[in-house]
Structures are given as structure tokens and as C-alpha cells.
Design a protein around this motif. Structure first.
Motif, PDB file in Angstrom:
ATOM      1  N   GLU A 163      27.164  20.662  36.746  1.00  0.00           N
ATOM      2  CA  GLU A 163      28.559  20.688  37.180  1.00  0.00           C
ATOM      3  C   GLU A 163      28.631  19.998  38.540  1.00  0.00           C
ATOM      4  N   ASN A 203      35.393  19.402  37.730  1.00  0.00           N
ATOM      5  CA  ASN A 203      36.523  20.333  37.805  1.00  0.00           C
ATOM      6  C   ASN A 203      37.824  19.564  37.979  1.00  0.00           C
ATOM      7  N   GLU A 260      36.249  20.692  33.389  1.00  0.00           N
ATOM      8  CA  GLU A 260      36.445  22.132  33.514  1.00  0.00           C
ATOM      9  C   GLU A 260      37.870  22.393  33.998  1.00  0.00           C
ATOM     10  N   ASP A 301      37.197  27.331  32.375  1.00  0.00           N
ATOM     11  CA  ASP A 301      36.471  27.846  33.535  1.00  0.00           C
ATOM     12  C   ASP A 301      37.017  29.210  33.954  1.00  0.00           C
ATOM     13  N   LYS A 327      33.376  29.398  29.915  1.00  0.00           N
ATOM     14  CA  LYS A 327      32.537  29.776  31.051  1.00  0.00           C
ATOM     15  C   LYS A 327      32.936  31.159  31.546  1.00  0.00           C
TER      16      LYS A 327
END
Ligand code: C2E
Ligand code: MG
Ligand code: MG
Ligand code: MG
Length: 284
Positions: free
Chosen positions: A59, A120, A152, A182, A203
Motif C-alpha cells: 500500500e 488511497n 483503496e 478500506d 480491509k
């Protein structure tokens, strides 16, 4: 006396508010400068297969090199980036930067098929009319990124318009991207969104994983979320795994992958390339 303390309480509240507003303005000013002066860096936190312990990807996480305060955590400034709108341009930079690193690692033969790099995406960025076009432009002439890039998102990208959100996501899936939901479990309607959004990964938020050894409720929640994700055919990732005991439990609960300080925190791109290299050696 009651009156007095009441008045004091109000004065105290206002002072605190003024302080918060001032801080916010100072912070936004500093962030503007930080964007201009390129004080940001992406770092990469490994994602690991629970069963085999091998790398499944990473990530990308934003870091700010503040001229006086040193390395600043995004928890302290993501909100201000979002409210000031700075996240829009910076978010595009984050995407391009991540794609550039991914391209490099693929060319060096360090990136295996099936591994994914996650970026993200903030709600403000996602909701822009130009978002899909900008992403497609970034991916143009890079067919090798197909299947390797993941976004995400949190349920706050939806903000009322689920149909539009779903159609944007479908368009990007067609372009070769995948999505992860997420911070699962921390919002208001995680389960209903899980049903509607075309995500391939769930997640589990680290706030559930933290006390999994001692808190029976957390244990039940993580087990249930993992089982639900699995039954929906999703890849389940546990966030915030710091100890062997937590790893043992999430393994037992059927999580597919984990991320956490137990394996490693987010590190600079060059260091992550070394991790990739040594994982290639162990795989051979
Ligand atoms: P997130 O996307 O849920 O990222 C996971 C956070 O958990 C990261 O914090 C990571 O460093 C932290 N973490 C990972 N393993 C552990 C662990 O074992 N223990 C503990 N205590 N923490 C762990 P970080 O990097 O401070 O980022 C915080 C949040 O800021 C992210 O949460 C994400 O919402 C946001 N963020 C970070 N980078 C970006 C970005 O590039 N764009 C956007 N829009 N948001 C970002
Ligand atoms: Mg994330
Ligand atoms: Mg998260
Ligand atoms: Mg989080």
C-alpha cells in the motif's frame, strides 16, 4: 456559581474553537507550500500472504517532510488536504508517482503477476467529474499496469449517490483497476455498501485487530467480517497486525492477507525495492 461556570465553559469552548480554526489556517497555508515545494513522499507498506508469508504487494502511504517538524503522519493532515481541496492535485501526483514506481519495479523484474499496489483515493478526488478521465490518461500506453493497480476507498466516497459511485467503479474496473474497501467496519453502512460496490478486497480496520487477543467482542467481529468477506468471494486483508498472536488468530479466521508492523511498516521506495528483491530470492 452555575452561571459563572457556564460562562467560563462557553469562553473556554470559544477559545478552543478559535485555536482550532487558527491552527487549521496555519496548516492549510503550510500544506499549500508543501505542495509547491514538493515536500511529500510516498512510502510503501508490504502486504503479505497469511498462509505462506510471501509478499502480495504493497500500500502506498503519503508522508510529509515538514521543514521544521520532520516526518508528519497523514492522520494529522489528510483532513486539511481534503477540506482545502489540495488533495485533488496531490492525489493525481500520488497516482502518477505510484504508477511510475510500479512501472520501474515491473521493468526490473521485481513485480510478479498477481501482486498489487494499492493507492488511497480520497472522496473529494473520487467525486470529481474529471476523475475517470484523469486515471485513464495516467494508465494510457501502460497496459502492463492492468491487474496490478488497486484503489483503496472508504464508504465515504459514496456520499448519497451510490449508483454514480458504482458506475465510476465499473468504468475503472474495465480499465484494469481493482478496488479495496478500506477501514471496513468503522463506518455507518459498511455492510450495505459491501453488497453494492464492485470491490474485490475487504480491509478489516486495525481498530478491530488491535485487541483481538484480549477482547472477545473484537475477536468475534474480526472472525465474522473475515467469514463474510470470504463467503462473498472477496480477498480479506487484516490491517494493523503487530504480533505473532494476532497473526495466528487472523490465520485461524481465514484472512487471506495482512499488513502491519509485525512484517514491516511503510518504507521508502528504494527500500521497498530491496524487500521485493529478497522476496524474489526466497521464492526461487
Ligand atoms: P489507511 O489507508 O487505513 O492506512 C493504514 C494505516 O495504518 C497507515 O497509517 C499505516 O501506517 C498504519 N498501520 C499499518 N500497520 C500498522 C500496525 O501494525 N499498527 C499500527 N498502529 N498502524 C499500522 P498512515 O500511513 O499514518 O495513514 C493514515 C491514513 O491516512 C490512511 O489510513 C489513509 O486513510 C490516509 N492516507 C495515507 N496515505 C494517503 C494517500 O496517499 N492518499 C489519501 N487520500 N489518504 C492517505
Ligand atoms: Mg488504505
Ligand atoms: Mg485502512
Ligand atoms: Mg485506517
Amino acid at each position: 456559581q452555575v452561571k459563572e461556570s457556564g460562562r467560563n465553559a462557553i469562553a473556554f469552548f470559544n477559545e478552543n474553537m478559535a485555536y482550532a480554526v487558527k491552527n487549521q489556517l496555519v496548516l492549510e497555508g503550510e500544506l499549500h507550500r508543501a505542495v509547491e515545494e514538493k515536500q511529500f513522499e510516498l512510502m510503501y507498506q508490504p502486504k503479505v500472504d497469511v498462509q505462506t508469508g510471501t509478499l502480495t504487494g504493497a500500500e502506498a502511504l503519503l508522508r510529509w517532510h515538514h521543514p521544521e517538524r520532520g516526518l508528519v503522519s497523514p492522520a494529522l493532515f489528510i483532513g486539511a488536504l481534503e477540506s482545502s481541496g489540495l488533495i485533488v492535485d496531490l492525489g493525481q501526483w500520488i497516482l502518477e508517482e505510484a504508477c511510475q514506481k510500479l512501472t520501474l519495479w515491473q521493468k526490473l523484474g521485481l513485480w510478479h503477476t498477481g501482486m498489487r499496489l494499492s493507492v488511497n483515493i480520497s472522496p473529494r478526488q473520487f467525486r470529481r467529474t474529471e476523475f475517470v478521465d484523469d486515471v485513464k490518461t495516467t494508465l494510457r500506453n501502460k497496459p502492463y499496469l492492468k491487474g496490478a493497480l488497486d484503489m483503496e476507498i472508504t464508504e465515504s466516497v459514496v456520499i448519497g449517490n451510490i449508483d454514480e459511485t458504482v458506475s465510476i467503479m465499473h468504468e475503472l474496473c474495465d480499465a484494469g483497476l481493482s478496488f479495496s474497501l478500506d477501514d471496513f467496519g468503522t463506518g455507518y453502512s459498511s455492510i450495505s455498501y459491501l453488497k453494492r460496490l464492485p470491490v474485490s478486497t475487504l480491509k478489516i480496520d486495525k481498530s478491530f485487530v488491535r485487541d483481538i487477543r484480549v477482547d472477545r467482542n473484537d475477536k468475534v467481529l474480526v472472525e465474522t467480517m473475515a467469514s463474510m468477506g470470504r463467503h462473498l468471494g472477496l480477498t480479506v486483508v487484516a490491517e494493523g497486525v503487530e504480533e505473532q498472536e494476532q497473526l495466528t488468530l487472523i490465520k485461524e479466521f481465514g484472512c487471506d492477507e495482512y499488513q502491519g508492523f509485525y512484517f514491516g511498516q511503510a518504507i521508502p521506495a528504494d527500500d521497498f525495492a530491496h524487500v521485493l528483491k529478497s522476496s524474489c530470492k526466497t521464492a526461487v
